[in-house]
Design a protein around this motif. Structure first.
Motif, short mmCIF file in Angstrom:
data_model
loop_
_atom_site.label_atom_id
_atom_site.label_comp_id
_atom_site.label_asym_id
_atom_site.label_seq_id
_atom_site.Cartn_x
_atom_site.Cartn_y
_atom_site.Cartn_z
N ALA A 261 56.78 25.04 46.06
CA ALA A 261 56.94 24.29 47.31
C ALA A 261 55.60 23.75 47.78
CB ALA A 261 57.57 25.16 48.39
N VAL A 262 54.54 24.56 47.69
CA VAL A 262 53.21 24.12 48.11
C VAL A 262 52.74 22.98 47.20
CG1 VAL A 262 50.78 24.82 48.26
CG2 VAL A 262 52.56 26.30 49.16
N ASP A 263 52.98 23.11 45.90
CA ASP A 263 52.58 22.05 44.97
C ASP A 263 53.35 20.76 45.28
OD1 ASP A 263 50.80 23.68 43.72
OD2 ASP A 263 52.13 24.20 42.04
N ALA A 264 54.63 20.88 45.53
CA ALA A 264 55.44 19.70 45.84
C ALA A 264 54.97 19.06 47.13
CB ALA A 264 56.92 20.09 45.94
N LEU B 145 53.38 15.43 47.53
CA LEU B 145 53.96 14.49 48.49
C LEU B 145 52.88 13.93 49.41
CD1 LEU B 145 56.45 13.14 49.72
CD2 LEU B 145 56.70 15.14 51.18
N ARG B 146 51.99 14.81 49.89
CA ARG B 146 50.89 14.35 50.75
C ARG B 146 49.97 13.38 49.99
NH1 ARG B 146 49.36 20.11 53.43
NH2 ARG B 146 50.98 20.13 55.01
N GLY C 293 49.65 4.90 51.40
CA GLY C 293 49.05 4.37 52.63
C GLY C 293 47.83 3.53 52.34
N GLU C 294 46.98 4.01 51.41
CA GLU C 294 45.79 3.24 51.05
C GLU C 294 46.18 1.95 50.32
OE1 GLU C 294 43.36 5.91 48.84
OE2 GLU C 294 42.93 7.17 50.60
#
Length: 118
Positions: A18-21, A25-26, A33-34
């Protein structure tokens, strides 16, 4: 076995996934965004350039239209002046012809009145 009513207990493996996903995602959102920001900047730059070139073209078009209009007006003014001069010349010719036709009649009328009074 777990049924739909019992919550799943997170295991160390599922929480790491979950943390990796979430991290991916971030990172994807940050990159998007860039990229989006860069695309907007490019689009605005192209629009600014297009407006500047359009403004320059409109200025040139305005100047050429003004020159053409002035030239056309000057030509029309000359033509009108020429027409008036020709018309005035024709009027003068006809007035002189009319006066020339009246002189013998006036001279004849003067002789008749002079002969009748004598």
């Amino acid at each position: 076995m777990t049924d739909a009513t019992t919550p799943e207990i997170p295991t160390p493996e599922t929480s790491t996934e979950a943390v990796d996903a979430l991290g991916r995602l971030r990172a994807d959102l940050r990159e998007a965004g860039e990229n989006g920001k860069r695309q907007w900047q490019e689009a605005l730059g192209r629009t600014r350039d297009a407006l500047a070139s359009t403004r320059a073209e409109l200025t040139k078009l305005s100047a050429s239209t003004r020159e053409a209009t002035l030239a056309t007006y000057a030509r029309a003014e000359r033509r009108g002046a020429d027409l008036l001069l020709r018309l005035a010349g024709q009027v003068r010719v006809h007035v002189e012809a009319f006066e020339a036709a009246l002189r013998p009649r006036a001279a004849g009328a003067d002789q008749e009145t002079a002969g009748a009074s004598a």
